[in-house]
Scaffold this active site. Structure first.
Site, mmCIF file in Angstrom:
data_model
loop_
_atom_site.group_PDB
_atom_site.id
_atom_site.type_symbol
_atom_site.label_atom_id
_atom_site.label_comp_id
_atom_site.label_asym_id
_atom_site.label_seq_id
_atom_site.Cartn_x
_atom_site.Cartn_y
_atom_site.Cartn_z
ATOM 1 C CG HIS A 17 0.219 6.243 -0.760
ATOM 2 N ND1 HIS A 17 -0.818 6.907 -1.360
ATOM 3 C CD2 HIS A 17 -0.306 5.645 0.343
ATOM 4 C CE1 HIS A 17 -1.928 6.714 -0.655
ATOM 5 N NE2 HIS A 17 -1.648 5.945 0.374
ATOM 6 C CG HIS B 44 -1.782 1.185 1.361
ATOM 7 N ND1 HIS B 44 -3.117 1.165 1.053
ATOM 8 C CD2 HIS B 44 -1.508 2.457 1.749
ATOM 9 C CE1 HIS B 44 -3.633 2.376 1.251
ATOM 10 N NE2 HIS B 44 -2.664 3.181 1.678
ATOM 11 C CD GLU B 45 1.472 3.549 3.671
ATOM 12 O OE1 GLU B 45 1.607 4.607 3.028
ATOM 13 O OE2 GLU B 45 0.447 3.299 4.340
ATOM 14 C CG HIS C 42 0.350 8.623 -7.238
ATOM 15 N ND1 HIS C 42 -0.773 9.016 -6.546
ATOM 16 C CD2 HIS C 42 0.187 9.117 -8.479
ATOM 17 C CE1 HIS C 42 -1.566 9.690 -7.355
ATOM 18 N NE2 HIS C 42 -1.018 9.772 -8.522
HETATM 19 ZN ZN LIG Z 1 -2.868 5.254 1.938
#
Ligand SMILES: [Zn+2]
Length: 671
Positions: free
Chosen positions: A464, A460-461, A467
């Site tokens: 980010h 998940h991290e 991105h």
């Molecule tokens: Zn998040």
């Protein structure tokens, strides 16, 4: 002595930064930026001579502040915290001054009018976002309202920071000693070993459990000794409140009312009926009604499933459950049903192996290479540094990784910006990110072993981070995650989670600590089967948070105040299946909405889950490593950052608007 924060660094000189450097550096920098702004405003209003230099100024400020914020989060101490807090209002004042500067507002409008047709889409989006934000900051208000708006912003920042500090202090203040070994029944060995080491360190007999997330989760899930679970539940769910073992010492109750009141006033000043409307003005969702309908639709779909799931747990326990029993019986049921335990799989997921495999996933998808760089200055022995290289070997971006829990480190997991991407004639910088988690640290002779859900958090991290780091946008305000609406910003992160569940990926990220053997196919299938386990209960829990957050911000009124307990109880009546005890004070530690950026925006997680599941379904259709699909995702979403409308970007990738069906299927809630 040179102040290290005033030197022209690219990567932060962490080891030279002392708390006493912080305030002078920020004061000097802000003073020079104020002078520079005056100078720029007396020059021509053109993209090149105003916008680019301003972008460079803001880039420099965030680059300077970033290591301070980061160290405050991961290496907290009283002096640094004090220095950080002195600077917060200075920064807020500067940002508000900028956002309320009429001359600057006029100049941006002129640039859009004069040069709009020659500018790129990213440049126009930057100007449009800026013009919107000027209006949201009250640029066009009469003088009295305008200065009140600024005063409210300045009052809010320290209150929100205080909220977080109270949670951290209350968390650090409590621990539980266990003397009688029989009370440790069911607990995973590494958790017990860590507690033993903690007691030894303090020269105490027995086992010492601090109140951090790994201990809390492990005890609630595994401790057979009910009083231990209850103690931890009580301490955790009453942090920073008027209840529980540290009652009244760090109580956030009054702060919450103050924060809500000031937010409401802020929104009213610029013409919104409430803070929820104000919050949605910068989001992909258009109105409070649209968000409410979305959450209600999910509630209708998930509550019957949640009720069935809860009934199963009570059947298994053979009695009514207390709030501190739910995770424990859920884990037993999961084990029974899938013959699977989160803890038993830890040996398959040594943290270094997970990172390595996760990097291979990004390399396959996006044609990059990820390599560790050793000679970089780090702030702690746990931290590591990596570069992302393009296929031709050129440098694309970099990141710090800081995986393990330790004292004085804020809990949870997050990605933050160290350096943003900027490629203009005012300067060139590649993006750098921080990826932070709080997993169980390695022991003397073994690396940290992760549960599968911690693996999912890591993905998940990293989503980010990708991105932020793979962006091709050259202007910091709309590069990477900047300028992306909050309810779309979780798309790349939640999208990335999906890979941690795939049989094509698990052999890359798993390898047994003793044998190196990847997760066996039978375990993998059980794991996948368990993914939608209790999806109904998990969904209604998220809906409880989201509806509570939306309603306290939408319904605040100055005469009645926040009505926080009433609204929470109404929301729980509507969606919750777990009824917490009267002492539960969950809102008092709900940092996401009281101190983080999720105010009237917690729904964003669910909103983005729809986007993420739908985006991933394109990979399910064409193969998870399908390069055409992956490149389209890279080009349409990751590289674009905030430089284009979030819905347009999604439609370009998927060929249509988002569909909720893939998420329902993923959660096992499809009709
Ligand atoms: Zn998040």
């Amino acid at each position: 002595m040179t102040n290290p924060l005033r030197t022209a660094f690219t990567l932060p000189p962490f080891n030279d930064i002392r708390p006493e450097h912080v305030e002078p550096a920020i004061r000097e920098l802000l003073a020079s930026q104020r002078a520079e702004l005056d100078h720029l405003l007396n020059g021509p209003a053109t993209w090149k001579e105003l916008v680019e230099p301003l972008e460079a100024m803001q880039h420099k400020l965030s680059r300077t502040w970033s290591p301070v914020g980061h160290l405050n989060g991961v290496m907290n101490n009283d002096q640094l915290r004090a220095a950080y807090n002195v600077c917060l209002p200075l920064l807020t004042a500067w940002h508000t001054d900028l956002a309320q500067n009429e001359k600057l507002y006029g100049a941006y409008q002129t640039i859009l009018d004069n040069e709009g047709s020659q500018l790129s889409a990213a440049q126009r989006k930057l100007l449009e976002n800026a013009l919107r934000d000027f209006r949201l900051a009250g640029v066009a208000l009469p003088a009295a309202s305008k200065s009140r708006f600024k005063a409210v912003m300045e009052e809010l920042a320290p209150l929100q920071a205080k909220f977080d500090e109270n949670v951290l202090d209350a968390t650090n203040a409590w621990s539980r000693i266990v003397i009688n070994e029989s009370e440790l029944g069911g607990l995973p060995t590494p958790i017990v070993a860590r507690a033993k080491a903690a007691a030894d360190e303090k020269q105490q007999a027995g086992w010492l459990f601090s109140l951090d997330a790994p201990n809390y989760q492990a005890i609630l899930m595994h401790a057979e000794h009910e009083p231990l679970r209850r103690d931890f539940y009580e301490a955790w769910s009453t942090r920073a409140s008027d209840q529980g073992p540290t009652a009244g010492k760090w109580d956030n109750t009054a702060l919450m009312e103050q924060i809500l009141g000031l937010r409401h006033e802020l929104a009213s000043l610029v013409g919104f009926a409430n803070y929820a409307e104000y919050s949605l003005a910068t989001k992909m969702a258009k109105s409070v009604e649209e968000v409410t309908d979305f959450l209600e639709q999910l509630a209708n779909l998930s509550k019957p499933a949640a009720q069935r799931e809860y009934a199963e747990l009570e059947t298994l326990a053979g009695r009514k459950l207390n709030a501190w029993d739910v995770s424990f019986y859920a884990e037993r049921l999961k084990r029974q049903r899938f013959d699977l335990s989160e803890e038993a799989l830890r040996p398959y997921f040594p943290a270094p192996r997970v990172l390595e495999g996760m990097f291979v996933v990004a390399e396959k998808l996006y044609g990059v290479r990820i390599v560790e760089r050793k000679e970089v200055e780090l702030y702690h022995g746990d931290a590591q540094f990596f570069d992302i290289l393009n296929a031709d070997g050129s440098h694309r971006g970099s990141f710090f990784v800081d995986m393990y829990a330790r004292p004085k480190k804020r809990g949870g997991a997050w990605m933050d910006e160290c350096v943003g991407r900027m490629q203009t004639h005012s300067g060139k910088h590649l993006p750098v990110a921080y990826l932070v988690c709080n997993f169980m640290p390695p022991s003397k002779d073994k690396p940290s072993l992760l549960t599968h859900s911690e693996v999912v958090t890591t993905f998940h991290e990293f989503g980010h981070g990708l991105h932020h780091m793979l962006t091709r946008v050259d202007y910091p305000s709309v590069a990477g995650i900047n300028g992306v609406p909050w309810d779309a910003v979780e798309l790349p992160s939640q999208f990335m989670e999906n890979f941690a569940w795939r049989e094509e990926v698990l052999p890359l990220i798993s390898g047994h600590i003793d044998t190196g053997e990847p997760l066996p196919p039978a375990e993998l299938r059980r794991l996948q089967g368990s993914r939608s386990f209790q999806a109904g209960m998990q969904t209604v829990r998220q809906l409880e948070f989201a509806l509570f957050d939306l309603r306290i911000h939408a319904e605040f009124n100055p005469t009645q105040g926040g009505r926080i307990p009433q609204i929470l109880s109404e929301v729980r009546d509507r969606v919750a299946v777990v009824k917490p005890p009267a002492f539960n004070r969950f809102p008092q530690s709900f940092s996401h909405i009281f101190s983080g950026g999720y105010a009237a925006g917690y729904y964003s997680y669910k909103w983005a889950e729809v986007l993420a599941a739908d985006a991933f379904s394109a990979f399910e259709e064409h193969g998870v490593f399908n390069s055409v699909t992956a490149r389209r995702f890279l080009n349409a979403i990751l590289e674009q950052g905030g430089s284009r409308d979030a819905m347009d970007a999604f439609v370009e990738f998927r060929g249509r608007k988002p569909d909720i069906a893939p998420l329902l299927k993923q959660m096992g809630l499809a009709a």
